[in-house]
Design a protein around this motif. Sequence first.
Motif, PDB file in Angstrom:
ATOM      1  N   GLY A 102     -65.562 -37.075  13.394  1.00  0.00           N
ATOM      2  CA  GLY A 102     -66.706 -37.811  13.903  1.00  0.00           C
ATOM      3  C   GLY A 102     -67.750 -38.103  12.840  1.00  0.00           C
ATOM      4  N   PRO A 103     -69.016 -38.320  13.246  1.00  0.00           N
ATOM      5  CA  PRO A 103     -70.065 -38.684  12.288  1.00  0.00           C
ATOM      6  C   PRO A 103     -70.370 -37.547  11.314  1.00  0.00           C
ATOM      7  CG  PRO A 103     -70.815 -38.946  14.569  1.00  0.00           C
ATOM      8  CD  PRO A 103     -69.504 -38.268  14.630  1.00  0.00           C
ATOM      9  N   VAL A 104     -70.507 -37.918  10.047  1.00  0.00           N
ATOM     10  CA  VAL A 104     -70.855 -36.947   9.004  1.00  0.00           C
ATOM     11  C   VAL A 104     -72.023 -37.537   8.222  1.00  0.00           C
ATOM     12  CG1 VAL A 104     -70.073 -35.583   7.043  1.00  0.00           C
ATOM     13  CG2 VAL A 104     -68.432 -36.255   8.817  1.00  0.00           C
ATOM     14  N   ALA A 105     -73.226 -37.007   8.438  1.00  0.00           N
ATOM     15  CA  ALA A 105     -74.420 -37.471   7.724  1.00  0.00           C
ATOM     16  C   ALA A 105     -74.565 -36.688   6.426  1.00  0.00           C
ATOM     17  CB  ALA A 105     -75.662 -37.290   8.592  1.00  0.00           C
ATOM     18  N   VAL A 106     -74.723 -37.399   5.327  1.00  0.00           N
ATOM     19  CA  VAL A 106     -74.797 -36.739   4.016  1.00  0.00           C
ATOM     20  C   VAL A 106     -75.968 -37.281   3.205  1.00  0.00           C
ATOM     21  CG1 VAL A 106     -72.326 -36.233   3.894  1.00  0.00           C
ATOM     22  CG2 VAL A 106     -73.175 -38.422   3.023  1.00  0.00           C
ATOM     23  N   ASN A 107     -76.493 -36.416   2.353  1.00  0.00           N
ATOM     24  CA  ASN A 107     -77.426 -36.841   1.317  1.00  0.00           C
ATOM     25  C   ASN A 107     -76.625 -37.333   0.120  1.00  0.00           C
ATOM     26  OD1 ASN A 107     -79.747 -35.999   2.791  1.00  0.00           O
ATOM     27  ND2 ASN A 107     -79.309 -33.890   2.199  1.00  0.00           N
ATOM     28  N   CYS A 108     -77.107 -38.351  -0.551  1.00  0.00           N
ATOM     29  CA  CYS A 108     -76.371 -38.967  -1.653  1.00  0.00           C
ATOM     30  C   CYS A 108     -77.150 -38.815  -2.951  1.00  0.00           C
ATOM     31  CB  CYS A 108     -76.156 -40.461  -1.388  1.00  0.00           C
ATOM     32  SG  CYS A 108     -75.529 -40.834   0.248  1.00  0.00           S
ATOM     33  N   ASP A 109     -76.492 -38.270  -3.947  1.00  0.00           N
ATOM     34  CA  ASP A 109     -77.086 -38.161  -5.277  1.00  0.00           C
ATOM     35  C   ASP A 109     -76.102 -38.714  -6.289  1.00  0.00           C
ATOM     36  OD1 ASP A 109     -79.696 -36.505  -5.024  1.00  0.00           O
ATOM     37  OD2 ASP A 109     -78.256 -35.404  -3.810  1.00  0.00           O
ATOM     38  N   ALA A 110     -76.617 -39.478  -7.243  1.00  0.00           N
ATOM     39  CA  ALA A 110     -75.781 -40.064  -8.290  1.00  0.00           C
ATOM     40  C   ALA A 110     -76.330 -39.656  -9.648  1.00  0.00           C
ATOM     41  CB  ALA A 110     -75.739 -41.588  -8.171  1.00  0.00           C
ATOM     42  N   LEU A 111     -75.502 -39.005 -10.445  1.00  0.00           N
ATOM     43  CA  LEU A 111     -75.890 -38.568 -11.783  1.00  0.00           C
ATOM     44  C   LEU A 111     -75.308 -39.540 -12.797  1.00  0.00           C
ATOM     45  CD1 LEU A 111     -75.033 -34.765 -11.364  1.00  0.00           C
ATOM     46  CD2 LEU A 111     -77.137 -35.972 -10.744  1.00  0.00           C
ATOM     47  N   GLU A 112     -76.158 -40.125 -13.628  1.00  0.00           N
ATOM     48  CA  GLU A 112     -75.721 -41.100 -14.610  1.00  0.00           C
ATOM     49  C   GLU A 112     -75.167 -40.413 -15.856  1.00  0.00           C
ATOM     50  OE1 GLU A 112     -75.578 -44.320 -14.320  1.00  0.00           O
ATOM     51  OE2 GLU A 112     -76.745 -44.647 -12.487  1.00  0.00           O
ATOM     52  N   LEU A 113     -73.975 -40.801 -16.261  1.00  0.00           N
ATOM     53  CA  LEU A 113     -73.393 -40.351 -17.524  1.00  0.00           C
ATOM     54  C   LEU A 113     -73.520 -41.526 -18.491  1.00  0.00           C
ATOM     55  CD1 LEU A 113     -70.170 -38.648 -16.097  1.00  0.00           C
ATOM     56  CD2 LEU A 113     -72.394 -37.598 -16.578  1.00  0.00           C
ATOM     57  N   THR A 114     -74.657 -41.620 -19.151  1.00  0.00           N
ATOM     58  CA  THR A 114     -74.965 -42.824 -19.915  1.00  0.00           C
ATOM     59  C   THR A 114     -74.033 -43.039 -21.094  1.00  0.00           C
ATOM     60  OG1 THR A 114     -76.637 -41.559 -21.155  1.00  0.00           O
ATOM     61  CG2 THR A 114     -77.386 -42.803 -19.241  1.00  0.00           C
ATOM     62  N   ASP A 115     -73.512 -41.944 -21.683  1.00  0.00           N
ATOM     63  CA  ASP A 115     -72.644 -42.110 -22.838  1.00  0.00           C
ATOM     64  C   ASP A 115     -71.295 -42.699 -22.462  1.00  0.00           C
ATOM     65  OD1 ASP A 115     -72.128 -39.668 -21.475  1.00  0.00           O
ATOM     66  OD2 ASP A 115     -70.890 -39.012 -23.161  1.00  0.00           O
ATOM     67  N   ARG A 116     -70.891 -42.575 -21.189  1.00  0.00           N
ATOM     68  CA  ARG A 116     -69.621 -43.128 -20.726  1.00  0.00           C
ATOM     69  C   ARG A 116     -69.819 -44.283 -19.746  1.00  0.00           C
ATOM     70  NH1 ARG A 116     -65.276 -39.487 -21.832  1.00  0.00           N
ATOM     71  NH2 ARG A 116     -65.939 -38.335 -23.667  1.00  0.00           N
ATOM     72  N   ASP A 117     -71.073 -44.613 -19.420  1.00  0.00           N
ATOM     73  CA  ASP A 117     -71.353 -45.657 -18.434  1.00  0.00           C
ATOM     74  C   ASP A 117     -70.640 -45.328 -17.118  1.00  0.00           C
ATOM     75  OD1 ASP A 117     -72.573 -47.879 -17.473  1.00  0.00           O
ATOM     76  OD2 ASP A 117     -71.390 -49.349 -18.578  1.00  0.00           O
ATOM     77  N   GLN A 118     -70.777 -44.083 -16.686  1.00  0.00           N
ATOM     78  CA  GLN A 118     -70.144 -43.615 -15.452  1.00  0.00           C
ATOM     79  C   GLN A 118     -71.185 -42.945 -14.567  1.00  0.00           C
ATOM     80  OE1 GLN A 118     -67.113 -40.988 -16.972  1.00  0.00           O
ATOM     81  NE2 GLN A 118     -65.853 -42.647 -17.783  1.00  0.00           N
ATOM     82  N   GLN A 119     -70.822 -42.723 -13.314  1.00  0.00           N
ATOM     83  CA  GLN A 119     -71.676 -42.006 -12.375  1.00  0.00           C
ATOM     84  C   GLN A 119     -70.892 -40.888 -11.706  1.00  0.00           C
ATOM     85  OE1 GLN A 119     -73.337 -44.644  -9.411  1.00  0.00           O
ATOM     86  NE2 GLN A 119     -75.283 -44.783 -10.495  1.00  0.00           N
ATOM     87  N   VAL A 120     -71.561 -39.749 -11.517  1.00  0.00           N
ATOM     88  CA  VAL A 120     -71.035 -38.699 -10.662  1.00  0.00           C
ATOM     89  C   VAL A 120     -71.779 -38.801  -9.336  1.00  0.00           C
ATOM     90  CG1 VAL A 120     -70.679 -36.229 -10.344  1.00  0.00           C
ATOM     91  CG2 VAL A 120     -70.626 -37.198 -12.644  1.00  0.00           C
ATOM     92  N   VAL A 121     -71.059 -39.091  -8.269  1.00  0.00           N
ATOM     93  CA  VAL A 121     -71.646 -39.244  -6.941  1.00  0.00           C
ATOM     94  C   VAL A 121     -71.357 -37.980  -6.140  1.00  0.00           C
ATOM     95  CG1 VAL A 121     -71.737 -40.642  -4.847  1.00  0.00           C
ATOM     96  CG2 VAL A 121     -71.292 -41.738  -7.063  1.00  0.00           C
ATOM     97  N   ILE A 122     -72.411 -37.422  -5.539  1.00  0.00           N
ATOM     98  CA  ILE A 122     -72.279 -36.158  -4.810  1.00  0.00           C
ATOM     99  C   ILE A 122     -72.837 -36.337  -3.404  1.00  0.00           C
ATOM    100  CG2 ILE A 122     -72.873 -33.705  -4.775  1.00  0.00           C
ATOM    101  CD1 ILE A 122     -73.308 -33.884  -7.798  1.00  0.00           C
ATOM    102  N   TYR A 123     -72.026 -36.016  -2.394  1.00  0.00           N
ATOM    103  CA  TYR A 123     -72.437 -36.065  -0.995  1.00  0.00           C
ATOM    104  C   TYR A 123     -72.554 -34.643  -0.467  1.00  0.00           C
ATOM    105  CZ  TYR A 123     -70.937 -40.998  -1.058  1.00  0.00           C
ATOM    106  OH  TYR A 123     -70.775 -42.331  -1.349  1.00  0.00           O
ATOM    107  N   THR A 124     -73.718 -34.299   0.062  1.00  0.00           N
ATOM    108  CA  THR A 124     -73.940 -32.969   0.638  1.00  0.00           C
ATOM    109  C   THR A 124     -74.568 -33.112   2.016  1.00  0.00           C
ATOM    110  OG1 THR A 124     -76.097 -32.839  -0.477  1.00  0.00           O
ATOM    111  CG2 THR A 124     -74.219 -31.824  -1.589  1.00  0.00           C
ATOM    112  N   ALA A 125     -74.296 -32.154   2.882  1.00  0.00           N
ATOM    113  CA  ALA A 125     -74.880 -32.142   4.230  1.00  0.00           C
ATOM    114  C   ALA A 125     -76.036 -31.151   4.286  1.00  0.00           C
ATOM    115  CB  ALA A 125     -73.812 -31.777   5.263  1.00  0.00           C
TER     116      ALA A 125
END
Length: 283
Positions: free
Chosen positions: A235-258
């Motif tokens: 069913g529904p899963v509400a999460v907080n969203c955080d994105a950590l920028e890895l600027t040297d690789r032009d990537q993001q780490v996306v983390i979902y927590t409840a």
Amino acid sequence: MDRAELGAFLRSRRERIGPADVGLPLGPRRRTPGLRREEVAALAFISTEYYARLEQARAPRPSREVLAGLSRALRLTDAERDHLHRLAGAPPSTAPGPPREVRQSVLDLVHRLPGAAAFVTSATLEVLAWNDLAAALMEDFSALPRRDRNLARRAFLGPGAEGRGLYGVSDTAAFARHAASRLRTAAVRYPDDPEVSGLIRELLDGSADFARLWAAREVDGGPTVRKTFRHPLVGPVAVNCDALELTDRDQQVVIYTAVPGSSSEEALRLLSVIGTQRMTTPG
């Protein structure tokens, strides 16, 4: 080219590396810390005389091939390698396309977050790495070919395309804006990469929503701080969203927590047990 600083930098990097670090025997009567000049030269495939002149600030500007060899021989980090190139008057060239290799330390981080769904995306929103909970919450990325792991392609052209919401998320419009803005930034950073230009053409041809957002020319889609997944099993899963920028690789780490103690936290805990297995109801 800053010859004096280049020489001093090479010497400092040489002195911090021991023979064992590069697979060389310690040997008798080693009076100086770190590697000898002739050892660095051999590892970099250049002459000892030329390397000595580099450290003494007497050599002509080294080629990019020489700088690459020295970077490998001295075990330079990405930042140190860039610094070496700039000291030599040869700034590192821009990567032809978005980096796809994820650092081991980042992979370790993602897999050490058992209570969170975490994944890594490239500059074009390709999912490069993920933990088990992210696969259970979203989809089993390991079962998809590489091209189908791109979240922009999945959102605009895939099962949840044109407003139906990828993974049943509540922020369909916000994610669409975010995806278009990230791809516009990637197009400027990697103008000669055929994968980037090909993806954008594919989305323009196949999605009216993407074409509209692309025409708006937004370059800041804005962060999403909270969203809800409508999962078919829990069913529904509400999460907080955080994105950590890895600027040297032009990537993001996306983390979902409840939120601790919430029903969504319990749903994530259940998903961590269920995993990506399919559950069917008898009858």
